[in-house]
Design a protein around this motif. Sequence first.
Motif, mmCIF file in Angstrom:
data_model
loop_
_atom_site.group_PDB
_atom_site.id
_atom_site.type_symbol
_atom_site.label_atom_id
_atom_site.label_comp_id
_atom_site.label_asym_id
_atom_site.label_seq_id
_atom_site.Cartn_x
_atom_site.Cartn_y
_atom_site.Cartn_z
ATOM 1 N N ALA A 159 0.688 -1.102 -0.089
ATOM 2 C CA ALA A 159 -0.005 -0.007 -0.030
ATOM 3 C C ALA A 159 0.912 1.143 -0.105
ATOM 4 N N GLY A 160 2.209 0.909 0.107
ATOM 5 C CA GLY A 160 3.009 2.129 0.124
ATOM 6 C C GLY A 160 3.135 3.078 1.405
ATOM 7 N N GLU A 161 2.744 2.252 2.456
ATOM 8 C CA GLU A 161 2.755 2.841 3.791
ATOM 9 C C GLU A 161 4.338 2.964 4.345
ATOM 10 N N ASP A 162 4.703 4.054 4.833
ATOM 11 C CA ASP A 162 5.911 4.294 5.335
ATOM 12 C C ASP A 162 5.699 4.768 6.862
ATOM 13 N N PRO A 163 6.088 4.098 7.889
ATOM 14 C CA PRO A 163 5.648 4.734 9.335
ATOM 15 C C PRO A 163 6.581 5.868 9.619
ATOM 16 N N SER A 164 7.800 6.110 8.693
ATOM 17 C CA SER A 164 8.727 6.917 9.262
ATOM 18 C C SER A 164 8.381 8.665 8.628
ATOM 19 N N VAL A 165 7.292 8.346 7.685
ATOM 20 C CA VAL A 165 6.764 9.631 6.867
ATOM 21 C C VAL A 165 5.119 10.051 7.468
ATOM 22 N N SER A 166 5.227 10.956 8.443
ATOM 23 C CA SER A 166 3.791 11.273 8.698
ATOM 24 C C SER A 166 2.899 12.149 7.809
ATOM 25 N N SER A 167 1.641 11.940 7.963
ATOM 26 C CA SER A 167 0.617 12.495 7.285
ATOM 27 C C SER A 167 1.060 13.937 7.098
ATOM 28 N N GLU A 168 1.368 14.711 8.380
ATOM 29 C CA GLU A 168 1.579 16.094 8.361
ATOM 30 C C GLU A 168 2.627 16.279 7.284
ATOM 31 N N ALA A 169 3.758 15.553 7.360
ATOM 32 C CA ALA A 169 5.002 15.963 6.399
ATOM 33 C C ALA A 169 4.422 15.754 5.153
ATOM 34 N N ILE A 170 3.685 14.669 4.818
ATOM 35 C CA ILE A 170 3.202 14.871 3.161
ATOM 36 C C ILE A 170 2.363 15.911 2.842
ATOM 37 N N ARG A 171 1.452 16.440 3.746
ATOM 38 C CA ARG A 171 0.618 17.701 3.707
ATOM 39 C C ARG A 171 1.522 18.841 3.468
ATOM 40 N N ASN A 172 2.441 19.104 4.290
ATOM 41 C CA ASN A 172 3.296 20.337 4.134
ATOM 42 C C ASN A 172 4.304 20.032 2.844
ATOM 43 N N TYR A 173 4.598 18.804 2.195
ATOM 44 C CA TYR A 173 5.294 18.819 1.230
ATOM 45 C C TYR A 173 4.295 19.381 0.006
ATOM 46 N N VAL A 174 3.086 18.837 -0.095
ATOM 47 C CA VAL A 174 2.301 19.194 -1.057
ATOM 48 C C VAL A 174 1.899 20.627 -1.065
ATOM 49 N N ILE A 175 1.843 21.311 -0.004
ATOM 50 C CA ILE A 175 1.432 22.894 0.124
ATOM 51 C C ILE A 175 2.623 23.370 -0.412
ATOM 52 N N ALA A 176 3.801 22.826 -0.117
ATOM 53 C CA ALA A 176 5.086 23.761 -0.634
ATOM 54 C C ALA A 176 5.103 23.605 -2.012
ATOM 55 N N VAL A 177 4.957 22.430 -2.549
ATOM 56 C CA VAL A 177 4.810 22.314 -3.987
ATOM 57 C C VAL A 177 4.039 22.918 -4.763
ATOM 58 N N ASP A 178 2.629 23.176 -4.425
ATOM 59 C CA ASP A 178 1.565 23.828 -4.758
ATOM 60 C C ASP A 178 1.634 25.436 -4.864
ATOM 61 N N ASP A 179 2.413 25.866 -3.753
ATOM 62 C CA ASP A 179 2.894 27.254 -3.587
ATOM 63 C C ASP A 179 3.979 27.530 -4.731
ATOM 64 N N LEU A 180 4.671 26.728 -5.112
ATOM 65 C CA LEU A 180 5.720 26.935 -6.028
ATOM 66 C C LEU A 180 5.391 26.619 -7.635
ATOM 67 N N LEU A 181 4.079 26.468 -7.594
ATOM 68 C CA LEU A 181 3.462 26.374 -9.030
ATOM 69 C C LEU A 181 2.444 27.263 -9.357
ATOM 70 N N LEU A 182 2.646 28.722 -8.774
ATOM 71 C CA LEU A 182 1.458 29.443 -9.107
ATOM 72 C C LEU A 182 1.388 30.050 -10.268
ATOM 73 N N ASP A 183 2.461 29.858 -11.005
ATOM 74 C CA ASP A 183 2.683 30.281 -12.506
ATOM 75 C C ASP A 183 2.061 29.510 -13.517
ATOM 76 N N VAL A 184 1.565 28.119 -12.970
ATOM 77 C CA VAL A 184 0.954 27.305 -13.930
ATOM 78 C C VAL A 184 -0.567 27.612 -13.536
ATOM 79 N N PRO A 185 -1.505 27.579 -14.835
ATOM 80 C CA PRO A 185 -2.832 27.622 -14.665
ATOM 81 C C PRO A 185 -3.475 26.703 -13.835
ATOM 82 N N TRP A 186 -4.491 27.515 -12.960
ATOM 83 C CA TRP A 186 -4.935 26.922 -11.664
ATOM 84 C C TRP A 186 -5.669 25.620 -11.957
#
Length: 213
Positions: A11-38
């Motif tokens: 299932a791809g689960e990795d107990p060493s990576v928290s859901s909060e860390a994944i969420r922050n990663y996604v938010i960071a990537v999204d913030d860096l793509l503001l020049d891409v049409p929404w």
Amino acid sequence: MSSAEPSAASAGEDPSVSSEAIRNYVIAVDDLLLDVPWRRRRELIADLQEHLREHPDQITVEQPQDYAAELRAAAGAVPGGFLSGFRSASWPTPLEWWESVLRGAALILLALLGYKILDYLSYFVVGDASSQGPWPGAIDSALQTLYPVPAFRGSTGTGLLIYAPLAVLVGQLTTAAVLLRAPQRRPMLRILSYISLGVVLVLLGYGAIRSIG
């Protein structure tokens, strides 16, 4: 017990990576793509979330800025620069576009209010007796001039034609200035939008009450 372990791994689960860390990663990537049409950015972020559900260790392998650069290249997006807010497809979503206009309107109303107050009190500067007045009267008069639309050269119709596009311009430029320097401040802009809504309602609401009275 042994049969459960392969299931978790598949299932791809990795107990060493928290859901909060994944969420922050996604938010960071999204913030860096503001020049891409929404719409395209929304698809890319949805794909990223699905990918991270299967491979959560990705966030330890590649930095958000590197991953965002790859996604931007795949999307064929060209950074829009300071004026990218005027592209209807982005910056950063339609809702946030309207929020920027609201912030621009609040800034313009506050600037006009300050100008009107100084105008009513200008006797102390230029000696115009017709504009002399105490602070409460100056503020009251200034607030009334903002309702329902600030006039330009004595015409509210012209004021609407001037100040409405100006609200868009000011809102977009100030939003661009913030997000180009610090895209992670999008939550702060949302808070400022609520404050701006309060400012607009108070300033125009006061004028409405005084006009009825």
